[in-house]
Scaffold this active site. Structure first.
Site, PDB file in Angstrom:
ATOM      1  CB  ALA A 159      -1.774  -6.048  -1.945  1.00  0.00           C
ATOM      2  CG  HIS A 208     -12.038  -5.298   0.208  1.00  0.00           C
ATOM      3  ND1 HIS A 208     -11.904  -6.269   1.179  1.00  0.00           N
ATOM      4  CD2 HIS A 208     -10.772  -4.994  -0.184  1.00  0.00           C
ATOM      5  CE1 HIS A 208     -10.620  -6.538   1.357  1.00  0.00           C
ATOM      6  NE2 HIS A 208      -9.919  -5.773   0.547  1.00  0.00           N
ATOM      7  CE  LYS A 249      -7.857 -13.546   3.992  1.00  0.00           C
ATOM      8  NZ  LYS A 249      -6.954 -13.941   2.957  1.00  0.00           N
TER       9      LYS A 249
END
Length: 324
Positions: free
Chosen positions: A9, A76, A94
């Protein structure tokens, strides 16, 4: 502590690789991506010694102590649960999950397993927020209003952060910070009074505003956007019976921040020194794993944050992420 990262990422170099160079107790030891060539390129660029063929193999690697999960929001919960099942500690980006129900399932699994699971609200670990909380708790008197802004421009509408299927939307991406900061600075857990969104596509908010109320009667308001007239504002405000606190750039205070305190008519500014927020966060994660130091962003806090996010979506008349 040896950490494996799921995926390659964009956030990983800033959030994990660079901080690990400043935290000698931590090492980014492995990476896996759906495209092995992408993982190999990422590993070569960032000096990561081991590349796994799949997320499953990385999670099963007995040489790893922990997993960093920066996958798209919709993934997630799934991969954090798999890491917990494998006995790995998890630093989860988050928003923690797609919705509160998923967050509760992860929190329950973490509690049963005994591993550390920590949501990556990095700003919470910087000394600036500690000082802000001290001021709110000792100088402002009874809190009457809390307001937070997390607004930035993201005009690339093909970005996954605008994908409903992948758990996107301004509230999920920018707003999770605004909600968390409001909850951190406010007097108790708030309830959502109302919300209104600007849409990019059906069900996907490009901006969100919501009004909240705390158990004490104090009011709250959050502003979040990835594309709106409020192009860039990252700030927080607390008004109390004796004065107010204003924070500018609570998310990356090591780059620049301003904290203005007005009490009994007297105004002052403070600056709070500290390392990069991600470095502070990684130190806290290592301390939680190695010394058992309770993290500031445990799963129970994540459940509370996702509950508010769910309620804002409901009040705005939009679907919850992960539930279509």
């Amino acid at each position: 502590m040896r950490i494996g990262t799921l995926g390659a990422a964009r956030i990983t170099p800033m959030a994990l690789v660079k901080p690990a160079r400043a935290v000698p107790e931590a090492e980014v030891a492995a990476v896996a991506a759906r495209d092995r060539s992408r993982a190999e390129e990422f590993a070569a660029k960032h000096g990561i010694p081991l590349v796994h063929d799949s997320y499953e193999r990385l999670i099963a690697d007995p040489s790893l102590d922990a997993v960093y999960n920066p996958l798209p929001n919709a993934l997630h919960a799934e991969w954090t649960l798999k890491a917990i099942e494998a006995g790995k500690h998890v630093l989860a980006e988050k928003p923690f999950t797609s919705n509160a129900a998923e967050a509760r399932s992860v929190a329950d699994a973490a509690a049963k397993s005994g591993v550390v699971v920590m949501e990556a609200f990095h700003y919470r670990y910087h000394p600036l927020m500690e000082r802000a909380l001290e001021i709110v708790g000792t100088e402002l008197g009874e809190v009457r209003h809390v307001e937070t802004w997390m607004c930035f421009p993201l005009p690339k509408f093909s970005d996954i952060r605008y994908s409903l299927e992948l758990g996107g939307g301004a509230l999920m991406d920018a707003g999770c910070y605004a909600v968390h900061c409001l909850r951190t600075l406010g007097p108790g857990e708030p309830s959502v009074v109302g919300a209104a969104a600007l849409l990019r596509s059906p069900g996907v908010d490009r901006a969100m505003a919501a009004d909240l109320r705390f158990p004490t009667g104090a009011t709250g308001r959050i502003h979040a956007s990835m594309w709106s007239g409020n192009l860039l504002k990252i700030a927080a405000r607390v008004d109390g019976e004796r004065g107010s606190l204003r924070l500018t750039n609570f998310v990356a205070p090591q780059l620049f921040h301003r904290m203005t305190v007005t009490v009994d008519g007297r105004r002052r500014r403070e600056r709070v020194a500290g390392d990069a927020t991600y470095t502070c966060q990684l130190r806290a994660f290592v301390a939680a794993v190695r010394q058992g130091t309770p993290p500031l962003t445990p799963p129970a806090d994540s459940v509370a944050n996702m509950t508010v996010i769910d309620d804002i979506y409901r009040k705005a008349g939009l679907p919850l992420r992960g539930i279509q």
